[in-house]
Design a protein around this motif. Structure first.
Motif, PDB file in Angstrom:
ATOM      1  N   LEU A 251       5.575   9.242   5.160  1.00  0.00           N
ATOM      2  CA  LEU A 251       4.685   9.647   4.073  1.00  0.00           C
ATOM      3  C   LEU A 251       4.477   8.501   3.089  1.00  0.00           C
ATOM      4  O   LEU A 251       3.357   8.277   2.611  1.00  0.00           O
ATOM      5  CB  LEU A 251       5.260  10.867   3.352  1.00  0.00           C
ATOM      6  N   ALA A 252       5.542   7.766   2.811  1.00  0.00           N
ATOM      7  CA  ALA A 252       5.424   6.605   1.920  1.00  0.00           C
ATOM      8  C   ALA A 252       4.507   5.548   2.523  1.00  0.00           C
ATOM      9  O   ALA A 252       3.738   4.894   1.810  1.00  0.00           O
ATOM     10  CB  ALA A 252       6.804   6.020   1.633  1.00  0.00           C
ATOM     11  N   CYS A 253       4.574   5.371   3.859  1.00  0.00           N
ATOM     12  CA  CYS A 253       3.674   4.426   4.540  1.00  0.00           C
ATOM     13  C   CYS A 253       2.220   4.865   4.401  1.00  0.00           C
ATOM     14  O   CYS A 253       1.324   4.035   4.175  1.00  0.00           O
ATOM     15  CB  CYS A 253       4.042   4.308   6.019  1.00  0.00           C
ATOM     16  N   ILE A 254       1.985   6.174   4.532  1.00  0.00           N
ATOM     17  CA  ILE A 254       0.622   6.692   4.386  1.00  0.00           C
ATOM     18  C   ILE A 254       0.101   6.410   2.982  1.00  0.00           C
ATOM     19  O   ILE A 254      -1.026   5.927   2.795  1.00  0.00           O
ATOM     20  CB  ILE A 254       0.582   8.211   4.668  1.00  0.00           C
ATOM     21  N   ILE A 255       0.937   6.674   1.979  1.00  0.00           N
ATOM     22  CA  ILE A 255       0.526   6.473   0.591  1.00  0.00           C
ATOM     23  C   ILE A 255       0.327   4.992   0.299  1.00  0.00           C
ATOM     24  O   ILE A 255      -0.682   4.582  -0.288  1.00  0.00           O
ATOM     25  CB  ILE A 255       1.563   7.080  -0.375  1.00  0.00           C
ATOM     26  N   PHE A 256       1.286   4.163   0.733  1.00  0.00           N
ATOM     27  CA  PHE A 256       1.190   2.740   0.424  1.00  0.00           C
ATOM     28  C   PHE A 256       0.045   2.086   1.182  1.00  0.00           C
ATOM     29  O   PHE A 256      -0.543   1.117   0.705  1.00  0.00           O
ATOM     30  CB  PHE A 256       2.503   2.021   0.736  1.00  0.00           C
ATOM     31  N   ALA A 257      -0.288   2.616   2.357  1.00  0.00           N
ATOM     32  CA  ALA A 257      -1.442   2.096   3.099  1.00  0.00           C
ATOM     33  C   ALA A 257      -2.717   2.262   2.288  1.00  0.00           C
ATOM     34  O   ALA A 257      -3.606   1.409   2.303  1.00  0.00           O
ATOM     35  CB  ALA A 257      -1.572   2.809   4.442  1.00  0.00           C
ATOM     36  N   ALA A 258      -2.797   3.382   1.561  1.00  0.00           N
ATOM     37  CA  ALA A 258      -3.959   3.626   0.711  1.00  0.00           C
ATOM     38  C   ALA A 258      -3.933   2.772  -0.540  1.00  0.00           C
ATOM     39  O   ALA A 258      -4.940   2.649  -1.238  1.00  0.00           O
ATOM     40  CB  ALA A 258      -4.019   5.107   0.329  1.00  0.00           C
ATOM     41  N   VAL A 259      -2.783   2.172  -0.830  1.00  0.00           N
ATOM     42  CA  VAL A 259      -2.655   1.281  -1.979  1.00  0.00           C
ATOM     43  C   VAL A 259      -2.965  -0.155  -1.587  1.00  0.00           C
ATOM     44  O   VAL A 259      -3.689  -0.874  -2.273  1.00  0.00           O
ATOM     45  CB  VAL A 259      -1.240   1.370  -2.581  1.00  0.00           C
ATOM     46  N   SER A 260      -2.421  -0.576  -0.426  1.00  0.00           N
ATOM     47  CA  SER A 260      -2.485  -1.997  -0.067  1.00  0.00           C
ATOM     48  C   SER A 260      -3.623  -2.345   0.896  1.00  0.00           C
ATOM     49  O   SER A 260      -4.150  -3.452   0.862  1.00  0.00           O
ATOM     50  CB  SER A 260      -1.169  -2.430   0.578  1.00  0.00           C
ATOM     51  N   GLY A 261      -3.989  -1.409   1.795  1.00  0.00           N
ATOM     52  CA  GLY A 261      -5.010  -1.707   2.792  1.00  0.00           C
ATOM     53  C   GLY A 261      -4.555  -2.681   3.853  1.00  0.00           C
ATOM     54  O   GLY A 261      -5.350  -3.195   4.624  1.00  0.00           O
TER      55      GLY A 261
END
Length: 437
Positions: A98-108
């Motif tokens: 879930l953290a990867c999903i969220i951070f993916a939306a932060v970092s691209g």
């Protein structure tokens, strides 16, 4: 003969270790000089023509991701994710995904997601008693969602490349970056939550039990601690989806916002550290832009020699339907993704495949998401899967063991690719909704 030489030179240079961008440029230049009557003085104009205004989003999204990944944003996002699902069997692994999903939306960025979340969660999972392969496979694979969940550099590269092409009838193809971003949301969440389900089932088989969930007050506290990092998602995605600004404008806002949060709110980065952050962003941007410029010249050679038309005519003669064509596309992209960097594959294959896809009534937005998901798979498959090398350097575990650890997760992603390929509404529901409105 000219096209045969083009590809022989291209893959010959890649096989001996010449960078992809240089290989694209040299193979295209040699083909134009020795096998065509093309005026080589026009090559610089073609090279520069690839740098459209939309590409200005790339360096700004890269910088925004670096600013947040070098600070405490990742730890705050992990803590918030753990407060939501950490109590479930496999909750710690689910928290990492879930953290990867969220951070993916932060970092691209896929590698940035693996580094940021992996540096926090690898040790935590190991200390909690999870098998090493289970922990590594989950984060390495989930980190690849960084190029599917918007904002995504690979999506921008595809959008710019696709918009410069014509279909087999000569009609210009137009692809909206904003629609691509919207199209990536549901597929990214679908694959991410499928991974979380597998983590839950796997943990139950390993004997992990549910624990007491966090109190609502703790969850609220963790949310507010991560609020500034999370809010960038609503700024970028919400702003684009709401029609308040374009992808390029969103990138500029994300960059300024990430600087403000990292320097003045969380105070993770000092002003004197900005030089190294800017240098890293500049190097990454230069690499991508060199690939883009060289690939534009490469695409010009293919178009001038009518290669897409020849391939299309061959496929038509074989009576190949749209679904059979997509099987071939997935196989080709999956193989190429194992050997080349995602942006390179997109720049090379889009001019070849997209005109044919459009002729078969495949939506270019849907086709773009298919390409990006295939690039995700390439990030975690040898021999050149970038996330494998990132995870190996981060953990000190050899590449072979990391490759084996991602295999179950790779199967999940393959199943997701099949669903996304043949159920186009998964990709197109949000873009079509915005078109209606």
């Amino acid at each position: 003969m000219s096209i045969l030489c083009l590809f022989v030179i291209l893959f010959g240079l890649i096989l001996i270790g010449v960078p992809v961008a240089v290989s694209l440029g040299i193979s295209s230049l040699l083909t134009l000089v020795f096998f065509t009557d093309f005026d080589i003085l026009a090559i610089p104009d073609i090279f520069v023509s690839g740098f459209k205004s939309t590409l200005m989003a790339i360096p700004m999204f890269i910088l925004a991701g670096l600013l947040l990944s070098k600070g405490s944003s990742a730890q705050r996002i992990v803590d918030f994710a753990k407060s939501l699902v950490g109590h479930l069997p496999g909750g710690l692994t689910m928290s990492a995904i879930l953290a990867c999903i969220i951070f993916a939306a932060v970092s691209g960025s896929s590698p940035a997601t693996v580094v940021a979340i992996g540096s926090v969660m690898f040790v935590a999972l190991k200390n909690a008693g999870y098998p090493q392969s289970y922990a590594i496979g989950a984060i390495t694979s989930a980190g690849s969602l960084g190029i599917l969940i918007p904002p995504s550099v690979v999506m921008i590269v595809y959008g710019v490349t696709a918009s410069g092409l014509s279909d087999l009838n000569g009609k210009t193809i137009t692809v909206s970056i904003e629609e691509l971003f919207k199209a990536g949301i549901i597929p990214g969440l679908l694959i991410g939550f499928a991974m979380m389900l597998y983590a839950y089932i796997g943990a139950k088989r390993l004997g992990f039990k549910a624990s007491k969930p966090e109190k609502i007050q703790v969850r609220v506290k963790k949310f507010f601690e991560a609020f500034w990092a999370l809010f960038i998602i609503f700024v970028v995605i919400g702003g684009i989806y709401g029609g308040f600004f374009t992808a390029t404008e969103a990138a500029g806002i994300a960059c300024v916002y990430a600087f403000f949060v990292s320097v003045f709110v969380y105070k993770d980065i000092r002003l004197k550290d900005m030089y190294s952050v800017l240098l890293d962003a500049a190097i990454t941007t230069a690499m991508i832009f060199l690939i883009i410029g060289s690939a534009v010249v490469f695409a010009h050679v293919l178009t001038s020699e009518r290669i897409p038309h020849m391939i299309a005519e061959f496929l038509i003669e074989q009576n190949m339907s749209w679904w059979m064509f997509l099987i071939v596309v997935n196989i080709v992209l999956f193989v190429m993704g194992q050997f080349m960097e995602p942006s390179s594959v997109v720049m090379i294959m889009t001019p070849l495949l997209l005109p044919i896809a459009v002729s078969l009534d495949i939506d270019p937005i849907h086709f773009g998401i298919i390409m990006v998901v295939n690039m995700e798979l390439g990030m975690i498959t040898p021999p050149v899967g970038l996330n494998l090398f990132v995870a190996s350097s981060l953990t000190g575990i050899n590449l072979k063991d990391i490759t084996l650890s991602v295999l179950p997760w790779l199967i999940i992603m393959l199943l997701g690719l099949i669903a996304i390929t043949y159920v186009e509404d998964i990709s197109l529901w949000l873009p079509l909704l915005s078109r209606i409105n």
